[in-house]
Design a protein around this motif. Structure first.
Motif, PDB file in Angstrom:
ATOM      1  N   THR A 273       0.824  -1.196   0.000  1.00  0.00           N
ATOM      2  CA  THR A 273       0.000   0.000   0.000  1.00  0.00           C
ATOM      3  C   THR A 273       0.867   1.258   0.000  1.00  0.00           C
ATOM      4  O   THR A 273       2.049   1.222   0.327  1.00  0.00           O
ATOM      5  CB  THR A 273      -0.933   0.043   1.228  1.00  0.00           C
ATOM      6  N   ILE A 274       0.229   2.353  -0.368  1.00  0.00           N
ATOM      7  CA  ILE A 274       0.822   3.677  -0.266  1.00  0.00           C
ATOM      8  C   ILE A 274      -0.179   4.578   0.446  1.00  0.00           C
ATOM      9  O   ILE A 274      -1.350   4.226   0.616  1.00  0.00           O
ATOM     10  CB  ILE A 274       1.180   4.265  -1.641  1.00  0.00           C
ATOM     11  N   THR A 275       0.277   5.745   0.849  1.00  0.00           N
ATOM     12  CA  THR A 275      -0.581   6.723   1.508  1.00  0.00           C
ATOM     13  C   THR A 275      -1.061   7.749   0.494  1.00  0.00           C
ATOM     14  O   THR A 275      -0.294   8.210  -0.358  1.00  0.00           O
ATOM     15  CB  THR A 275       0.177   7.440   2.635  1.00  0.00           C
ATOM     16  N   VAL A 276      -2.337   8.103   0.602  1.00  0.00           N
ATOM     17  CA  VAL A 276      -2.906   9.209  -0.162  1.00  0.00           C
ATOM     18  C   VAL A 276      -3.478  10.208   0.842  1.00  0.00           C
ATOM     19  O   VAL A 276      -4.251   9.829   1.735  1.00  0.00           O
ATOM     20  CB  VAL A 276      -3.994   8.724  -1.135  1.00  0.00           C
ATOM     21  N   PHE A 277      -3.069  11.456   0.694  1.00  0.00           N
ATOM     22  CA  PHE A 277      -3.481  12.510   1.627  1.00  0.00           C
ATOM     23  C   PHE A 277      -4.604  13.339   1.021  1.00  0.00           C
ATOM     24  O   PHE A 277      -4.576  13.674  -0.173  1.00  0.00           O
ATOM     25  CB  PHE A 277      -2.298  13.424   1.936  1.00  0.00           C
ATOM     26  N   THR A 278      -5.607  13.666   1.841  1.00  0.00           N
ATOM     27  CA  THR A 278      -6.676  14.572   1.421  1.00  0.00           C
ATOM     28  C   THR A 278      -6.874  15.653   2.469  1.00  0.00           C
ATOM     29  O   THR A 278      -6.619  15.452   3.662  1.00  0.00           O
ATOM     30  CB  THR A 278      -8.014  13.840   1.208  1.00  0.00           C
ATOM     31  N   ARG A 279      -7.346  16.780   1.986  1.00  0.00           N
ATOM     32  CA  ARG A 279      -7.710  17.893   2.865  1.00  0.00           C
ATOM     33  C   ARG A 279      -9.135  18.316   2.505  1.00  0.00           C
ATOM     34  O   ARG A 279      -9.403  18.701   1.367  1.00  0.00           O
ATOM     35  CB  ARG A 279      -6.737  19.057   2.694  1.00  0.00           C
ATOM     36  N   GLU A 280     -10.040  18.186   3.462  1.00  0.00           N
ATOM     37  CA  GLU A 280     -11.428  18.597   3.263  1.00  0.00           C
ATOM     38  C   GLU A 280     -11.604  20.032   3.737  1.00  0.00           C
ATOM     39  O   GLU A 280     -11.139  20.402   4.819  1.00  0.00           O
ATOM     40  CB  GLU A 280     -12.360  17.677   4.052  1.00  0.00           C
ATOM     41  N   LEU A 281     -12.277  20.839   2.931  1.00  0.00           N
ATOM     42  CA  LEU A 281     -12.605  22.211   3.291  1.00  0.00           C
ATOM     43  C   LEU A 281     -14.119  22.350   3.339  1.00  0.00           C
ATOM     44  O   LEU A 281     -14.826  21.862   2.459  1.00  0.00           O
ATOM     45  CB  LEU A 281     -12.050  23.209   2.265  1.00  0.00           C
TER      46      LEU A 281
ATOM     47  N   LEU B 221      -7.195  16.609  -3.158  1.00  0.00           N
ATOM     48  CA  LEU B 221      -6.462  15.344  -3.205  1.00  0.00           C
ATOM     49  C   LEU B 221      -5.022  15.597  -3.613  1.00  0.00           C
ATOM     50  O   LEU B 221      -4.770  16.194  -4.662  1.00  0.00           O
ATOM     51  CB  LEU B 221      -7.123  14.407  -4.223  1.00  0.00           C
ATOM     52  N   ASP B 222      -4.078  15.152  -2.798  1.00  0.00           N
ATOM     53  CA  ASP B 222      -2.691  15.074  -3.244  1.00  0.00           C
ATOM     54  C   ASP B 222      -2.555  13.771  -4.036  1.00  0.00           C
ATOM     55  O   ASP B 222      -2.542  12.677  -3.459  1.00  0.00           O
ATOM     56  CB  ASP B 222      -1.724  15.070  -2.054  1.00  0.00           C
ATOM     57  N   GLN B 223      -2.508  13.904  -5.366  1.00  0.00           N
ATOM     58  CA  GLN B 223      -2.422  12.713  -6.209  1.00  0.00           C
ATOM     59  C   GLN B 223      -1.305  11.797  -5.715  1.00  0.00           C
ATOM     60  O   GLN B 223      -0.282  12.260  -5.209  1.00  0.00           O
ATOM     61  CB  GLN B 223      -2.120  13.118  -7.653  1.00  0.00           C
ATOM     62  N   ARG B 224      -1.520  10.502  -5.875  1.00  0.00           N
ATOM     63  CA  ARG B 224      -0.482   9.551  -5.439  1.00  0.00           C
ATOM     64  C   ARG B 224       0.881   9.992  -5.978  1.00  0.00           C
ATOM     65  O   ARG B 224       1.028  10.385  -7.125  1.00  0.00           O
ATOM     66  CB  ARG B 224      -0.827   8.131  -5.876  1.00  0.00           C
ATOM     67  N   GLY B 225       1.866   9.941  -5.086  1.00  0.00           N
ATOM     68  CA  GLY B 225       3.222  10.318  -5.467  1.00  0.00           C
ATOM     69  C   GLY B 225       3.577  11.762  -5.224  1.00  0.00           C
ATOM     70  O   GLY B 225       4.719  12.161  -5.463  1.00  0.00           O
ATOM     71  N   THR B 226       2.614  12.588  -4.743  1.00  0.00           N
ATOM     72  CA  THR B 226       2.856  14.020  -4.615  1.00  0.00           C
ATOM     73  C   THR B 226       2.505  14.510  -3.214  1.00  0.00           C
ATOM     74  O   THR B 226       1.761  13.873  -2.468  1.00  0.00           O
ATOM     75  CB  THR B 226       2.012  14.821  -5.626  1.00  0.00           C
ATOM     76  N   GLY B 227       3.016  15.695  -2.885  1.00  0.00           N
ATOM     77  CA  GLY B 227       2.630  16.383  -1.661  1.00  0.00           C
ATOM     78  C   GLY B 227       2.807  15.525  -0.429  1.00  0.00           C
ATOM     79  O   GLY B 227       3.860  14.942  -0.179  1.00  0.00           O
ATOM     80  N   ARG B 228       1.755  15.432   0.376  1.00  0.00           N
ATOM     81  CA  ARG B 228       1.790  14.648   1.608  1.00  0.00           C
ATOM     82  C   ARG B 228       1.396  13.188   1.405  1.00  0.00           C
ATOM     83  O   ARG B 228       1.382  12.407   2.344  1.00  0.00           O
ATOM     84  CB  ARG B 228       0.904  15.306   2.670  1.00  0.00           C
ATOM     85  N   SER B 229       1.064  12.816   0.172  1.00  0.00           N
ATOM     86  CA  SER B 229       0.915  11.398  -0.154  1.00  0.00           C
ATOM     87  C   SER B 229       2.310  10.776  -0.239  1.00  0.00           C
ATOM     88  O   SER B 229       3.314  11.487  -0.302  1.00  0.00           O
ATOM     89  CB  SER B 229       0.171  11.226  -1.484  1.00  0.00           C
TER      90      SER B 229
END
Length: 410
Positions: free
Chosen positions: A30-38, A83-91
């Motif tokens: 698995t990998i991590t995917v980061f999201t931020r809800e506003l 959404l920080d697409q997989r591979g980017t940002g805080r993912s």
């Protein structure tokens, strides 16, 4: 566990999600995917809007507090998922060092970071959050991803809005795309020199100097003429003509000039942007360095500035890309699967609206209009009021117009 905190005008909730690296084979890990809800302080029960960022290989826009532009407009109707697409940002990031012992293994790893994988990530997130359907807003590559979503899981979507992101969906060869983008680059160069005719001689002299001298950027890379030609990327944005003109006013050996060029040609911050760029147009087949093969001579040896084009030499001259070099060459020969289902799109029942920018340097207008005709029920807004970055330049108006179109109010 999600963490929520209030900011001026918005409540923010951050989450980390675990998703399979390979959705078809969860045993791969698995990998991590980061999201931020506003959400507006009084809007946490509003329907969901997922924002799909441009790219490929960029994390989601970071919100201001209070929100502004399209985000402020969206929060009046929605709670927004960034959404920080997989591979980017805080993912889980894709950095210079790639998993895999060989270039072939590293390239195989990167094949799991295209739009189809992003859609499957979102389907995992939708199930995890217990959401029946949500809306999409896709900018540029985010629009490509939205078209993949409409092809793969339209039942998950309430409505779709796309800005500058109607990719060809009919299996068109990638060479057709890059032949068209080179034609648009010529047009943009001509418009630029018509606005700033004195810059033609200045640009010519600069490119000759860069061929003759070893001028170094602050990070240590040599500034070559072909690297400088990549600043034609600016000609596709609403403020790009002025940015280029003001850069050419500076002495080429000044710290300001060299710093600004390094920042503008810094593909290294998000290496996926370069390494996977041509693959986002590969709706089947291999790319084989299409932009380079189709580049006119004046783009390789003359004064023509390119657009959103990648070249094999970049993985030598850009220090931060060198670790991806061998994997990038493998990917250029990779036989990519289809991204879109044209039959399903022709039967589409999800309301869709999209901007088509007349002078878009990055997304060919004629192909975008063909896609608009192909996707059943899609309502296009064809306009020459904006460049490709219209959502950034006038987000409130553009999102309002798209909402009116997609909901039948215009």
């Amino acid at each position: 566990m999600p963490s929520s905190f209030p900011l001026p005008g918005v409540v923010t909730t951050e989450r980390e999600h675990r998703v399979p690296l390979v959705h078809a084979d969860p045993s791969r890990g698995t990998i991590t995917v980061f999201t931020r809800e506003l959400a507006a302080p009084d809007g946490r029960d509003r329907p969901w809007l997922v924002f799909l960022q441009g790219g490929p290989g960029f994390e989601a826009s970071r919100p201001s507090a209070p929100p502004s532009g399209w985000m402020a407009r969206a929060l009046a109707d929605f709670r927004v998922l960034l959404l920080d697409q997989r591979g980017t940002g805080r993912s889980t990031p894709v950095g210079p060092r790639l998993p895999g012992a060989t270039p072939a293994e590293q390239a195989e790893y990167l094949t799991h970071f295209r739009a189809d994988a992003i859609v499957r990530d979102l389907e995992c997130l939708r199930a995890e959050l217990g959401i029946e359907r949500w809306s999409l807003l896709g900018q540029s590559f985010g629009g490509f991803t939205a078209l993949s979503y409409l092809s793969m899981a339209p039942e998950a979507l309430r409505e779709v809005m796309i800005t500058g992101g109607l990719a060809p969906v009919d299996g068109r060869p990638v060479d057709d795309v890059y032949a068209a983008t080179w034609a648009r680059a010529r047009e943009a160069n001509a418009r630029y020199h018509a606005r700033y005719p004195g810059d033609r001689a200045r640009l010519h002299a600069l490119l000759q100097r860069l061929d003759a001298e070893d001028l170094r950027l602050p990070g240590g890379d040599r500034l070559t003429a072909r690297r400088f030609r990549q600043l034609g990327l600016w000609l596709g944005s609403s403020t790009g003509f002025e940015r280029l003109h003001h850069l050419l006013e500076l002495p080429p050996d000044s710290p300001a000039f060299l710093w600004d060029v390094q920042q503008a040609t810094g593909w290294e911050r998000n290496p996926l942007y370069a390494t996977l760029h041509e693959s986002c147009y590969a709706d089947g087949g291999s790319t084989r360095w299409s932009a380079h093969r189709l580049a006119p001579d004046e783009a390789l040896h003359g004064d023509l500035l390119g657009g959103e084009h990648v070249f094999p030499w970049m993985w030598e001259e850009h220090g931060g890309l060198r670790a991806h070099r061998d994997a990038a060459h493998h990917l250029a020969d990779h036989p990519w699967p289809r991204l879109y289902d044209p039959d399903r799109l022709a039967r589409n029942e999800v309301p869709v609206a999209a901007t088509v920018y007349v002078d878009d340097l990055y997304v060919e207008r004629t192909f975008a209009e063909a896609t608009a005709r192909h996707v059943r029920g899609l309502r296009p807004w064809i306009t020459n009021e904006y460049a490709h970055d219209g959502l950034r330049a006038d987000g409130d108006r553009i999102l309002t117009r798209l909402l009116d179109l997609v909901r039948g109010r215009a």
